[in-house]
Design a protein around this motif. Sequence first.
Motif, PDB file in Angstrom:
ATOM      1  N   LYS A  45       4.548 -15.676  -0.736  1.00  0.00           N
ATOM      2  CA  LYS A  45       4.766 -16.625  -1.843  1.00  0.00           C
ATOM      3  C   LYS A  45       5.675 -17.762  -1.369  1.00  0.00           C
ATOM      4  O   LYS A  45       5.444 -18.936  -1.679  1.00  0.00           O
ATOM      5  N   GLY A 157       4.842  -1.522  -3.263  1.00  0.00           N
ATOM      6  CA  GLY A 157       6.073  -1.325  -2.504  1.00  0.00           C
ATOM      7  C   GLY A 157       7.237  -0.936  -3.399  1.00  0.00           C
ATOM      8  O   GLY A 157       7.898   0.089  -3.187  1.00  0.00           O
ATOM      9  N   SER A 178      -4.983   1.620  -9.855  1.00  0.00           N
ATOM     10  CA  SER A 178      -6.434   1.816  -9.931  1.00  0.00           C
ATOM     11  C   SER A 178      -6.755   3.270  -9.589  1.00  0.00           C
ATOM     12  O   SER A 178      -5.915   3.986  -9.022  1.00  0.00           O
ATOM     13  N   ASN A 181      -5.881   5.315  -6.442  1.00  0.00           N
ATOM     14  CA  ASN A 181      -4.495   5.708  -6.169  1.00  0.00           C
ATOM     15  C   ASN A 181      -4.018   6.870  -7.038  1.00  0.00           C
ATOM     16  O   ASN A 181      -2.827   7.187  -7.035  1.00  0.00           O
ATOM     17  N   TYR A 196      -5.576   1.428 -14.596  1.00  0.00           N
ATOM     18  CA  TYR A 196      -5.590   0.170 -15.359  1.00  0.00           C
ATOM     19  C   TYR A 196      -6.958  -0.513 -15.340  1.00  0.00           C
ATOM     20  O   TYR A 196      -7.206  -1.418 -16.128  1.00  0.00           O
ATOM     21  N   ILE A 258      15.190  -9.446 -12.982  1.00  0.00           N
ATOM     22  CA  ILE A 258      16.281  -9.291 -12.008  1.00  0.00           C
ATOM     23  C   ILE A 258      15.925 -10.072 -10.757  1.00  0.00           C
ATOM     24  O   ILE A 258      14.767 -10.412 -10.543  1.00  0.00           O
ATOM     25  N   ALA A 260      16.613  -9.064  -6.878  1.00  0.00           N
ATOM     26  CA  ALA A 260      17.210  -8.032  -6.023  1.00  0.00           C
ATOM     27  C   ALA A 260      18.298  -8.659  -5.157  1.00  0.00           C
ATOM     28  O   ALA A 260      18.148  -9.780  -4.675  1.00  0.00           O
ATOM     29  N   HIS A 303      -3.129  -5.211  -3.104  1.00  0.00           N
ATOM     30  CA  HIS A 303      -3.491  -3.787  -3.194  1.00  0.00           C
ATOM     31  C   HIS A 303      -2.899  -2.939  -2.074  1.00  0.00           C
ATOM     32  O   HIS A 303      -3.462  -1.915  -1.693  1.00  0.00           O
ATOM     33  N   ILE A 304      -1.728  -3.364  -1.589  1.00  0.00           N
ATOM     34  CA  ILE A 304      -1.046  -2.537  -0.585  1.00  0.00           C
ATOM     35  C   ILE A 304      -0.574  -1.247  -1.243  1.00  0.00           C
ATOM     36  O   ILE A 304      -0.022  -1.266  -2.338  1.00  0.00           O
TER      37      ILE A 304
HETATM   38  N1  LIG Z   1      12.583  -9.925  -8.882  1.00  0.00           N
HETATM   39  C1  LIG Z   1      12.741  -9.403  -7.664  1.00  0.00           C
HETATM   40  O1  LIG Z   1      13.834  -9.412  -7.088  1.00  0.00           O
HETATM   41  C2  LIG Z   1      11.548  -8.786  -6.994  1.00  0.00           C
HETATM   42  C3  LIG Z   1      11.745  -7.944  -5.900  1.00  0.00           C
HETATM   43  C4  LIG Z   1      10.627  -7.340  -5.329  1.00  0.00           C
HETATM   44  C5  LIG Z   1       9.353  -7.614  -5.819  1.00  0.00           C
HETATM   45  N2  LIG Z   1       9.209  -8.475  -6.848  1.00  0.00           N
HETATM   46  C6  LIG Z   1       7.874  -8.776  -7.389  1.00  0.00           C
HETATM   47  O2  LIG Z   1       7.389  -7.596  -8.007  1.00  0.00           O
HETATM   48  C7  LIG Z   1       5.980  -7.515  -7.843  1.00  0.00           C
HETATM   49  C8  LIG Z   1       5.625  -6.182  -7.190  1.00  0.00           C
HETATM   50  O3  LIG Z   1       6.150  -6.174  -5.865  1.00  0.00           O
HETATM   51  P1  LIG Z   1       5.619  -5.123  -4.776  1.00  0.00           P
HETATM   52  O4  LIG Z   1       6.313  -5.380  -3.513  1.00  0.00           O
HETATM   53  O5  LIG Z   1       5.648  -3.752  -5.350  1.00  0.00           O
HETATM   54  O6  LIG Z   1       4.075  -5.608  -4.686  1.00  0.00           O
HETATM   55  P2  LIG Z   1       2.880  -4.969  -3.894  1.00  0.00           P
HETATM   56  O7  LIG Z   1       3.353  -3.895  -2.988  1.00  0.00           O
HETATM   57  O8  LIG Z   1       2.101  -6.071  -3.287  1.00  0.00           O
HETATM   58  O9  LIG Z   1       1.999  -4.310  -5.071  1.00  0.00           O
HETATM   59  C9  LIG Z   1       0.733  -3.869  -4.736  1.00  0.00           C
HETATM   60  C10 LIG Z   1       0.297  -2.839  -5.756  1.00  0.00           C
HETATM   61  O10 LIG Z   1       0.029  -3.455  -7.015  1.00  0.00           O
HETATM   62  C11 LIG Z   1      -0.938  -2.656  -7.675  1.00  0.00           C
HETATM   63  N3  LIG Z   1      -1.575  -3.440  -8.717  1.00  0.00           N
HETATM   64  C12 LIG Z   1      -2.208  -4.637  -8.594  1.00  0.00           C
HETATM   65  N4  LIG Z   1      -2.609  -5.065  -9.824  1.00  0.00           N
HETATM   66  C13 LIG Z   1      -2.237  -4.105 -10.732  1.00  0.00           C
HETATM   67  C14 LIG Z   1      -2.353  -3.964 -12.148  1.00  0.00           C
HETATM   68  N5  LIG Z   1      -2.929  -4.910 -12.893  1.00  0.00           N
HETATM   69  N6  LIG Z   1      -1.825  -2.859 -12.714  1.00  0.00           N
HETATM   70  C15 LIG Z   1      -1.240  -1.901 -11.977  1.00  0.00           C
HETATM   71  N7  LIG Z   1      -1.096  -1.966 -10.631  1.00  0.00           N
HETATM   72  C16 LIG Z   1      -1.587  -3.075 -10.018  1.00  0.00           C
HETATM   73  C17 LIG Z   1      -1.886  -2.238  -6.580  1.00  0.00           C
HETATM   74  O11 LIG Z   1      -2.461  -1.006  -6.932  1.00  0.00           O
HETATM   75  P3  LIG Z   1      -4.074  -0.872  -6.869  1.00  0.00           P
HETATM   76  O12 LIG Z   1      -4.439  -1.109  -5.421  1.00  0.00           O
HETATM   77  O13 LIG Z   1      -4.313   0.521  -7.324  1.00  0.00           O
HETATM   78  O14 LIG Z   1      -4.614  -1.955  -7.767  1.00  0.00           O
HETATM   79  C18 LIG Z   1      -0.973  -2.134  -5.336  1.00  0.00           C
HETATM   80  O15 LIG Z   1      -0.661  -0.815  -4.973  1.00  0.00           O
HETATM   81  C19 LIG Z   1       5.564  -8.737  -7.023  1.00  0.00           C
HETATM   82  O16 LIG Z   1       5.179  -9.762  -7.893  1.00  0.00           O
HETATM   83  C20 LIG Z   1       6.867  -9.121  -6.321  1.00  0.00           C
HETATM   84  O17 LIG Z   1       6.900 -10.480  -5.948  1.00  0.00           O
HETATM   85  C21 LIG Z   1      10.268  -9.071  -7.456  1.00  0.00           C
END
Ligand SMILES: NC(=O)c1ccc[n+]([C@@H]2O[C@H](COP(=O)([O-])OP(=O)(O)OC[C@H]3O[C@@H](n4cnc5c(N)ncnc54)[C@H](OP(=O)(O)O)[C@@H]3O)[C@@H](O)[C@H]2O)c1
Length: 313
Positions: A45, A157, A178, A181, A196, A258, A260, A303-304
């Motif tokens: 991003k 993650g 999905s 998983n 979902y 938040i 992080a 989808h990681i």
């Molecule tokens: N505010 C902060 O400080 C902060 C810190 C860290 C992350 N974030 C944000 O938080 C979000 C998640 O971060 P992350 O690192 O966990 O991302 P990520 O690892 O890229 O998340 C991927 C996961 O999202 C799932 N997913 C996708 N669409 C979905 C839906 N509609 N419903 C349920 N699950 C879904 C996928 O599962 P499936 O393959 O089964 O679809 C996949 O396992 C991101 O937007 C990131 O930028 C914010």
Amino acid sequence: MKAIRIHDFGGPEQLRLEEIDCPAPGPGEVLIHNRAAGVNPIDWKTCSGGGASSFIDALPFCPGWEFAGSVEALGEGVEQFRAGDEVLGFIKFPHPASCYAEYLIAPADQVCLRPAALDPVSAAGLGLAGLTAWQALFEAGELKSGQTVLVLAAAGGVGHLAAQLAKWKGAHLIGTASGTNKAFLQSLGCDDVIDYTRQQVENLIHDADLIIDGVGGEAAIKALECLNPHGRMVTLPSVTAAEVIAAGEAKGLKVSGIRARPDAAQLHELAMLASSGKVMLNISDSLPLDQAAEAHRLSAQGHIRGKLVLSVR
Ligand SMILES: NC(=O)c1ccc[n+]([C@@H]2O[C@H](COP(=O)([O-])OP(=O)(O)OC[C@H]3O[C@@H](n4cnc5c(N)ncnc54)[C@H](OP(=O)(O)O)[C@@H]3O)[C@@H](O)[C@H]2O)c1
């Protein structure tokens, strides 16, 4: 030394492997000989001009906010580490931290020792997602044992660590992902798994005390229906946080975003949980540093399962 950098904001094609000078540590800093760097959605991003790009004063920019490596040299006043110590860190966020590199500079007070039982690839992927999960659950979310926690994107993650930490604290745990998983979420301790792609979580759950939202936008706004009247949501995607918070407030619900933040004490606690097997970091893939562009393409697909890591040596 080799580092991945962008000279213009854009897609993964902007990422270049370059030969640059090795940095030197200033007061309170350590020079790290890097072993591995974690990949997070904020990385691509930011490279594409969103995310944390407003904190970049000048290009070129080297992405990456988390690493595992060894201490190579100490800056003035650093007494808690010695050369050769194996460490991990989530550093400088949201300011540039340059972890996609063979060597990097870390503030010593944002780094912790890596337990021997925690391998460097897992350690590199623990910091950003782990501290996000920790701070969302235990600080913003004020989670208490016995509460019902719903994790949206529980296979991601942040989500897969939030799920395990919530279970570790004694929560009743529901996760969304999905269908592919389902078994993974059950292995994390989810008592209920919602696909979902086939079910609408807002039609099924109405008594959640806490929602950790890793999806954002419309899905998060609909999921507000899952909260009990005293429940709260912590929404993570910053780009939609304002609209989700406004929708929650309109319903009289507590919703917060938040950002992080680095915290070496919390990171060390997480590292100990991971090294003892109480929390498992799922590494979906470990790619060499020169495949950073491919790592960004994969991460951007959304989808990681768990974490992607770049191995540096
Ligand atoms: N505010 C902060 O400080 C902060 C810190 C860290 C992350 N974030 C944000 O938080 C979000 C998640 O971060 P992350 O690192 O966990 O991302 P990520 O690892 O890229 O998340 C991927 C996961 O999202 C799932 N997913 C996708 N669409 C979905 C839906 N509609 N419903 C349920 N699950 C879904 C996928 O599962 P499936 O393959 O089964 O679809 C996949 O396992 C991101 O937007 C990131 O930028 C914010």
